[in-house]
Motif scaffolding. Sequence first.
Motif: not given
Length: 507
Positions: A472, A481, A444, A476
């Motif tokens: 992903t 992120w 991240a 988030p």
Amino acid sequence: MAGKSDYVTGTITLTNGQASFSGTGSGWQLAQIREGDTVIDVTGATEFMGVIASITDNTSGTLTKPWEGPDVTAEYRIRYMADGQRSTAQARLLIELLGNGRLTAIAAAAEPAGVIEMLPGGSARLVPLTDLVSGANYDVQVANMAARAAFDGQVAGFAVLVADTGDGRAAIFSKLSNASGDWSAAAYVTGPPITLDITEVDEVPYGAPPDVTLTPRAGGYDVSFVIPRGMIIEPGATTTLASDQPAAVTFVPVTGGYRVDFAIPRGPTGDIDGVTPFWVTRLGSDADATAARTGLGAVGAPGSAADNRIAVFDGDGNLLKDGGKTIAELTPANGSVTNVKLADMAQATIKGRAAGAGTGVPGDLTAAQVLAITDAYAKSNILGAVSQSAGVPTGAVIERGSNANGEYVRFADGTQICTRTQSYPSVSFSNVSGSIYFAASAPAAVFPVSFSVLHDASIKTFASGKASWAATGNQPTLSSWPNFYAFAEISGTAPLVVYYFAIGRWF
């Protein structure tokens, strides 16, 4: 007379148990289909029929009773009732109406001149024609309610017209019984009084048209005048209107000005002719000038004056005098600001006062002082640190910054955008997922500044020589992120560039 052929245009829809029916492509009203004509279902072995009670329009109608045949939407026939049958039925109805004894009662009544025969309750009664055309009837007229008391002992039905019931209106009262003072409620025959009040008089330049505005209010109108400077306004005719008509004003040009004609609704006494409104006296003649100035003070003319000079008041405000200056002398040349007002004014400054009440000559204001006073934005303060208090901007319009975690832009309305670019010299796409390959999980990435509300966070990847994309691994947060996996359609190693983007609010 020959009978009409059956009507068969279009189709009909009939529903068992319902009296209403409808048509498609029909023209029943145009074809003069009427009550008494017959609808015939011609679709089956049994011809069901129904008598028409009414025709609403070209495509709808009702039967005298619910349709007894089956549901049908099909061709049909409507058979006209013969004219002879229809005439016989109408004649029979007339005979029945005339045979109920009313004509006999009329024939038995005496008929003196000036009466009309009426049949209340089935027996003839002769009513004087004057009772029907003379309007409201009453036995006696009195001036006020106190005078009505003299007739408290009259019999039931005795009527009194009271000219003024206390609020300017006239009304008729009738005795309800023989009991003393048993009067009915007021039956008013006139409306409330109509009054005019002048609320405002404005002056406009000479030659401009006059105007008047009538604003309705309870009991009358408020009148506002616009009068051209130097023009006379003289009273004209006053016309009486019906009580339900609106008031109106007409300006009629006369030598040197205008004549004002009023049209006023009828008041409680039914007439205002002969009454001189107060505004007529105010506008009528020089002899009433003193009364017209009531409330304005005793302003007198100057003893002497030169042409084109400004008139000013003296110390007590009750006398006009020569001001000693003409308009030309008080007007700067070419409409410019006088040199006194421009004295000692520095370049690129504005005259004013930055702080304090103060008196005397204004000082030179810098651009920064002008911005501070007007609370305005300019190129010197659009960019900077944004801030807010209770949602109201208190700092710059746009703030831009960067750090080790990327770049960000903040706007005064609360919008925030964060971006980041990360390059990897060599990434191995060796992990297999079906027929595609992916690299090891990337950690991240922290936002350059945190969000208070996050609307969207996205990650894009570009692998040299491969088609790649990012997926992903989790959600988030307001500060970073998520971790992600880079995918490609073929295996191998390649340089990888990752573009991060996020948008939301900083407050």
